[in-house]
Write a protein that holds these residues in place. Structure first.
Motif, PDB file in Angstrom:
ATOM      1  N   THR A 274     -70.391 -45.370 -11.492  1.00 55.71           N
ATOM      2  CA  THR A 274     -70.639 -46.038 -12.779  1.00 55.71           C
ATOM      3  C   THR A 274     -69.612 -47.138 -13.004  1.00 55.71           C
ATOM      4  N   GLU A 275     -68.353 -46.829 -12.666  1.00 54.79           N
ATOM      5  CA  GLU A 275     -67.311 -47.837 -12.883  1.00 54.79           C
ATOM      6  C   GLU A 275     -67.567 -49.081 -12.043  1.00 54.79           C
ATOM      7  N   ILE A 276     -67.991 -48.865 -10.792  1.00 60.07           N
ATOM      8  CA  ILE A 276     -68.245 -50.030  -9.935  1.00 60.07           C
ATOM      9  C   ILE A 276     -69.409 -50.843 -10.513  1.00 60.07           C
ATOM     10  N   GLU A 343     -61.329 -39.596 -19.425  1.00 62.36           N
ATOM     11  CA  GLU A 343     -61.353 -39.251 -17.988  1.00 62.36           C
ATOM     12  C   GLU A 343     -59.947 -39.382 -17.396  1.00 62.36           C
ATOM     13  N   ASN A 344     -59.285 -40.505 -17.699  1.00 57.84           N
ATOM     14  CA  ASN A 344     -57.927 -40.724 -17.197  1.00 57.84           C
ATOM     15  C   ASN A 344     -56.965 -39.683 -17.764  1.00 57.84           C
ATOM     16  N   ALA A 345     -57.104 -39.415 -19.071  1.00 60.06           N
ATOM     17  CA  ALA A 345     -56.189 -38.451 -19.706  1.00 60.06           C
ATOM     18  C   ALA A 345     -56.284 -37.104 -18.983  1.00 60.06           C
ATOM     19  N   VAL A 346     -57.504 -36.731 -18.587  1.00 58.69           N
ATOM     20  CA  VAL A 346     -57.673 -35.451 -17.870  1.00 58.69           C
ATOM     21  C   VAL A 346     -57.099 -35.568 -16.456  1.00 58.69           C
ATOM     22  N   ILE A 375     -48.707 -37.258 -16.599  1.00 57.72           N
ATOM     23  CA  ILE A 375     -47.591 -37.749 -15.771  1.00 57.72           C
ATOM     24  C   ILE A 375     -46.941 -39.008 -16.354  1.00 57.72           C
ATOM     25  N   GLY A 376     -47.644 -39.722 -17.237  1.00 62.11           N
ATOM     26  CA  GLY A 376     -47.072 -40.923 -17.842  1.00 62.11           C
ATOM     27  C   GLY A 376     -47.007 -42.082 -16.855  1.00 62.11           C
ATOM     28  N   ILE A 377     -46.604 -43.222 -17.382  1.00 62.61           N
ATOM     29  CA  ILE A 377     -46.561 -44.434 -16.553  1.00 62.61           C
ATOM     30  C   ILE A 377     -45.247 -45.149 -16.829  1.00 62.61           C
ATOM     31  N   SER A 378     -44.611 -45.654 -15.765  1.00 63.99           N
ATOM     32  CA  SER A 378     -43.331 -46.347 -15.958  1.00 63.99           C
ATOM     33  C   SER A 378     -43.580 -47.681 -16.676  1.00 63.99           C
ATOM     34  N   PRO A 384     -49.347 -54.279 -15.628  1.00 62.10           N
ATOM     35  CA  PRO A 384     -50.647 -54.661 -15.041  1.00 62.10           C
ATOM     36  C   PRO A 384     -51.728 -53.599 -15.195  1.00 62.10           C
ATOM     37  N   ILE A 385     -51.520 -52.615 -16.064  1.00 63.04           N
ATOM     38  CA  ILE A 385     -52.410 -51.449 -16.079  1.00 63.04           C
ATOM     39  C   ILE A 385     -53.862 -51.819 -16.418  1.00 63.04           C
ATOM     40  N   PHE A 386     -54.063 -52.919 -17.158  1.00 61.88           N
ATOM     41  CA  PHE A 386     -55.444 -53.290 -17.522  1.00 61.88           C
ATOM     42  C   PHE A 386     -56.034 -54.322 -16.557  1.00 61.88           C
ATOM     43  N   TYR A 389     -58.576 -53.321 -10.516  1.00 64.41           N
ATOM     44  CA  TYR A 389     -58.206 -52.663  -9.252  1.00 64.41           C
ATOM     45  C   TYR A 389     -56.767 -52.154  -9.213  1.00 64.41           C
ATOM     46  N   PHE A 390     -56.022 -52.340 -10.311  1.00 63.17           N
ATOM     47  CA  PHE A 390     -54.636 -51.870 -10.257  1.00 63.17           C
ATOM     48  C   PHE A 390     -54.581 -50.349 -10.365  1.00 63.17           C
ATOM     49  N   ARG A 391     -53.823 -49.729  -9.475  1.00 65.42           N
ATOM     50  CA  ARG A 391     -53.605 -48.293  -9.548  1.00 65.42           C
ATOM     51  C   ARG A 391     -52.113 -48.045  -9.329  1.00 65.42           C
ATOM     52  N   VAL A 392     -51.577 -47.078 -10.022  1.00 66.77           N
ATOM     53  CA  VAL A 392     -50.144 -46.802  -9.870  1.00 66.77           C
ATOM     54  C   VAL A 392     -49.935 -46.070  -8.553  1.00 66.77           C
ATOM     55  N   HIS A 393     -49.002 -46.626  -7.742  1.00 68.63           N
ATOM     56  CA  HIS A 393     -48.674 -45.925  -6.505  1.00 68.63           C
ATOM     57  C   HIS A 393     -47.403 -45.130  -6.757  1.00 68.63           C
ATOM     58  N   GLY A 401     -58.710 -39.387  -7.153  1.00 66.04           N
ATOM     59  CA  GLY A 401     -59.604 -40.451  -6.716  1.00 66.04           C
ATOM     60  C   GLY A 401     -59.822 -41.425  -7.857  1.00 66.04           C
ATOM     61  N   GLY A 402     -60.017 -42.683  -7.531  1.00 65.25           N
ATOM     62  CA  GLY A 402     -60.253 -43.650  -8.605  1.00 65.25           C
ATOM     63  C   GLY A 402     -60.500 -45.028  -8.055  1.00 65.25           C
ATOM     64  N   THR A 403     -60.882 -45.926  -8.947  1.00 68.22           N
ATOM     65  CA  THR A 403     -61.250 -47.278  -8.519  1.00 68.22           C
ATOM     66  C   THR A 403     -60.305 -48.352  -9.066  1.00 68.22           C
ATOM     67  N   GLY A 404     -59.507 -47.992 -10.054  1.00 69.24           N
ATOM     68  CA  GLY A 404     -58.679 -49.015 -10.714  1.00 69.24           C
ATOM     69  C   GLY A 404     -59.545 -49.918 -11.585  1.00 69.24           C
ATOM     70  N   LEU A 405     -60.704 -49.411 -11.980  1.00 67.02           N
ATOM     71  CA  LEU A 405     -61.616 -50.238 -12.790  1.00 67.02           C
ATOM     72  C   LEU A 405     -61.817 -49.684 -14.199  1.00 67.02           C
ATOM     73  N   GLY A 406     -61.464 -48.408 -14.388  1.00 65.81           N
ATOM     74  CA  GLY A 406     -61.746 -47.760 -15.676  1.00 65.81           C
ATOM     75  C   GLY A 406     -61.124 -48.495 -16.858  1.00 65.81           C
ATOM     76  N   LEU A 407     -59.833 -48.802 -16.774  1.00 65.89           N
ATOM     77  CA  LEU A 407     -59.175 -49.460 -17.911  1.00 65.89           C
ATOM     78  C   LEU A 407     -59.593 -50.928 -18.059  1.00 65.89           C
ATOM     79  N   PRO A 408     -59.709 -51.698 -16.950  1.00 73.27           N
ATOM     80  CA  PRO A 408     -60.199 -53.071 -17.129  1.00 73.27           C
ATOM     81  C   PRO A 408     -61.585 -53.123 -17.759  1.00 73.27           C
ATOM     82  N   GLY A 430     -46.201 -38.334 -20.858  1.00 72.07           N
ATOM     83  CA  GLY A 430     -47.591 -38.517 -21.282  1.00 72.07           C
ATOM     84  C   GLY A 430     -47.883 -39.938 -21.713  1.00 72.07           C
ATOM     85  N   SER A 431     -49.157 -40.183 -21.960  1.00 71.53           N
ATOM     86  CA  SER A 431     -49.592 -41.541 -22.306  1.00 71.53           C
ATOM     87  C   SER A 431     -50.500 -41.498 -23.523  1.00 71.53           C
ATOM     88  N   THR A 432     -50.473 -42.601 -24.275  1.00 72.13           N
ATOM     89  CA  THR A 432     -51.455 -42.767 -25.344  1.00 72.13           C
ATOM     90  C   THR A 432     -52.093 -44.133 -25.168  1.00 72.13           C
TER      91      THR A 432
HETATM   92  P1  ADP Z   1     -58.583 -45.303 -12.000  1.00 71.92           P
HETATM   93  O1  ADP Z   1     -58.228 -44.201 -12.917  1.00 71.92           O
HETATM   94  O2  ADP Z   1     -60.001 -45.266 -11.531  1.00 71.92           O
HETATM   95  O3  ADP Z   1     -57.614 -45.483 -10.893  1.00 71.92           O
HETATM   96  P2  ADP Z   1     -58.060 -47.020 -14.277  1.00 71.92           P
HETATM   97  O4  ADP Z   1     -58.238 -48.486 -14.431  1.00 71.92           O
HETATM   98  O5  ADP Z   1     -58.741 -46.157 -15.221  1.00 71.92           O
HETATM   99  O6  ADP Z   1     -58.488 -46.691 -12.785  1.00 71.92           O
HETATM  100  O7  ADP Z   1     -56.523 -46.724 -14.340  1.00 71.92           O
HETATM  101  C1  ADP Z   1     -55.636 -47.509 -13.548  1.00 71.92           C
HETATM  102  C2  ADP Z   1     -54.413 -46.712 -13.203  1.00 71.92           C
HETATM  103  O8  ADP Z   1     -53.659 -46.471 -14.372  1.00 71.92           O
HETATM  104  C3  ADP Z   1     -54.702 -45.346 -12.615  1.00 71.92           C
HETATM  105  O9  ADP Z   1     -54.901 -45.402 -11.220  1.00 71.92           O
HETATM  106  C4  ADP Z   1     -53.447 -44.573 -12.998  1.00 71.92           C
HETATM  107  O10 ADP Z   1     -52.459 -44.813 -12.025  1.00 71.92           O
HETATM  108  C5  ADP Z   1     -53.000 -45.223 -14.304  1.00 71.92           C
HETATM  109  N1  ADP Z   1     -53.419 -44.451 -15.498  1.00 71.92           N
HETATM  110  C6  ADP Z   1     -54.488 -44.691 -16.279  1.00 71.92           C
HETATM  111  N2  ADP Z   1     -54.538 -43.822 -17.307  1.00 71.92           N
HETATM  112  C7  ADP Z   1     -53.472 -43.007 -17.183  1.00 71.92           C
HETATM  113  C8  ADP Z   1     -52.949 -41.898 -17.929  1.00 71.92           C
HETATM  114  N3  ADP Z   1     -53.546 -41.455 -19.039  1.00 71.92           N
HETATM  115  N4  ADP Z   1     -51.799 -41.337 -17.502  1.00 71.92           N
HETATM  116  C9  ADP Z   1     -51.172 -41.800 -16.399  1.00 71.92           C
HETATM  117  N5  ADP Z   1     -51.615 -42.820 -15.641  1.00 71.92           N
HETATM  118  C10 ADP Z   1     -52.745 -43.429 -16.018  1.00 71.92           C
END
Ligand code: ADP
Length: 465
Positions: A274-276, A343-346, A375-378, A384-386, A389-393, A401-408, A430-432
């Motif tokens: 769906t995201e793709i 979905e991401n929060a879970v 796990i939160g994000i630094s 670049p989270i939005f 294709y960006f995904r946190v390494h 699994g993920g596409t890096g497309l959900g937030l954009p 955690g994240s909000t």
């Molecule tokens: P995806 O989840 O498919 O990789 P998203 O665009 O939804 O793509 O999210 C991009 C990246 O942001 C994720 O790969 C993850 O590293 C980080 N991220 C998103 N939401 C959260 C969250 N609630 N807590 C921690 N990291 C998150």
């Protein structure tokens, strides 16, 4: 206006830089002027502000001119428009739109050569073909029907690229400029051309960089994706093969467990696909919004329920005030925003925990927040989270699994509704994710027509809403 239309304007005849000024005096003045202009050009301003500042400097240091303008050629419109003006009524001047070949600007641009018009008669002849609309704009810009008395116009060009024309004018004094001024003014115009050139190059470079980054990330995600899709597929294949084994008599509970796992993996695949699909729809701008009055409680509750069905470790709570306004949104797309964020929060709270969907009412908009204890994000990764294709390494020790497309995708949808999306996160805590949606436009003393319509509809249905 510098000097004013009726004010005294320093000019060659008037003495400040008159013919009696010696060669040394002229060289000194020109050197000083060049230094000043070069200093301004070196400042880190954006192009329009830079042109304004440079033009002001030029008119100041050149001394003879009352007003000046940088006319830039707009290829797509086929017109010259003022990139900067000084001394004119700026609001009026903004309307000036000269065609190719029109007036002094058009002719100097075509010829690629500076032009000196020393007398009102020469100026009038060169401006004779100016269209009435522009003539009116000009008159309003100088607050007078009189034409300039002297004009010095030089092409702004660099390396075969013609950007426009620098025009300096006197409104009171004739013969203010001489041939001797031409090389110096041309040098100033060349400096402007270099600044414009640099600006265009920088803009090109930055869009190239963006394109390369997106292309690189896209290729990377396609490679990862084919791999990611293979994981749930293999699991589905494994469980279904196992269930069909003749030699094993699976207990009812085991069968249920396998079927549950198959369903889970199907859901994961569905989310990714769906995201793709959504992202390609958004890319080709097919995001046509069908706005309708929507009660976000229901959309949030549906999305929460759908996610809750797939996890036992998390507790998902919807906490929206009862008086939360009804908003005009596209229900399907906004539901997708909720799904992507929940979905991401879970996913990114592997230990489980509480996920709270909260709503806040502000004067002009409403804000939804979805908070997790994951796990939160630094801070660096939040920037670049939005981006697509960006995904946190991160060395989180677990694979999601993920596409890096959900937030954009969520961002594109929210912004298409006139809202904003942002994140607040602490690594390890955690994240909000927040997003705002404008309230429906209502005049202060008017009742909300959407609420009215919804209330009427609810009444018709028997009191719900
Ligand atoms: P995806 O989840 O498919 O990789 P998203 O665009 O939804 O793509 O999210 C991009 C990246 O942001 C994720 O790969 C993850 O590293 C980080 N991220 C998103 N939401 C959260 C969250 N609630 N807590 C921690 N990291 C998150």
């Amino acid at each position: 206006m510098r000097g004013g239309l009726g004010g005294s304007v320093a000019n060659r005849q008037g003495s400040v830089h008159g013919p009696q000024e010696g060669t040394d005096g002229r060289l000194n003045r020109e050197f000083h002027a060049l230094t000043e202009v070069a200093k301004t050009l070196a400042s880190p301003l954006e192009l329009p502000a830079l042109l304004d500042a440079v033009l002001k400097r030029i008119v100041d240091v050149v001394g003879q001119a009352d007003v000046g303008t940088v006319m830039l050629w707009d290829q797509s419109a086929g017109l010259f428009r003022p990139g900067a003006s000084y001394g004119f009524d700026l609001e009026a001047m903004k309307e000036l739109a000269l065609r190719a070949g029109e007036s002094i600007t058009g002719k100097v641009h075509d010829a690629g050569q500076a032009r000196l018009l020393c007398t009102p008669e020469e100026v009038a002849a060169a401006m004779a073909d100016m269209r009435p609309f522009n003539r009116d704009v000009f008159a309003r810009s100088v607050r007078s029907d009189s034409l300039p008395r002297a004009v010095l116009a030089t092409p702004i060009a660099a390396q075969e690229k013609k950007y426009g024309v620098l025009v300096l004018e006197t409104l009171n004094a004739s013969e203010a400029f001489t041939q001797d001024d031409l090389p110096f003014i041309q040098t100033l115009a060349d400096l402007i051309a270099l600044a414009i050139d640099r600006h265009y190059l920088e803009a090109q470079l930055s869009s190239l960089r963006d394109a390369r980054r997106t292309e690189y990330l896209r290729a990377e995600v396609m490679a990862i994706l084919s791999h990611e899709l293979r994981i749930p597929l293999s699991a589905i294949k494994g469980y279904s093969t196992a269930l069909q084994l003749d030699e094993v008599d699976w207990s009812k509970a085991k069968q249920q467990e396998f079927l549950g796992l198959i369903e889970n993996e199907c859901d994961n695949m569905q989310v990714m696909l769906t995201e793709i699909l959504d992202s390609s729809l958004i890319e080709v701008e097919q995001l046509n919004l069908a706005l309708e009055p929507v009660r976000l409680h229901q959309v949030a509750a549906d999305a929460a329920q759908e996610a809750q069905r797939r996890t036992q470790n998390h507790h998902i709570v919807v906490d929206l005030p009862m008086d939360f306004p009804i908003v005009a949104v596209d229900r399907r797309w906004i539901a997708q925003v909720f799904r992507n964020i929940i979905e991401n929060a879970v996913h990114y709270s592997p230990e489980g925990g509480l996920i709270v969907i909260h709503g806040e009412i502000r004067p002009a908009d409403v804000v939804i927040s979805i908070a997790d204890e994951g796990i939160g994000i630094s801070p660096e990764d939040q920037i670049p989270i939005f981006e697509k294709y960006f995904r946190v390494h991160a060395a989180t020790g677990f694979h999601v699994g993920g596409t890096g497309l959900g937030l954009p995708i969520a961002r594109a949808i929210v912004e298409a509704h006139g809202g904003r999306i942002w994140i607040d996160s602490k690594l390890g805590e955690g994240s909000t994710v927040f997003f705002s949606l404008p309230k429906s436009p209502v005049a202060p003393d008017e009742k909300n027509p959407i609420e009215d319509r919804t209330a009427e509809a609810a009444e018709a249905r028997g009191g719900e809403a």
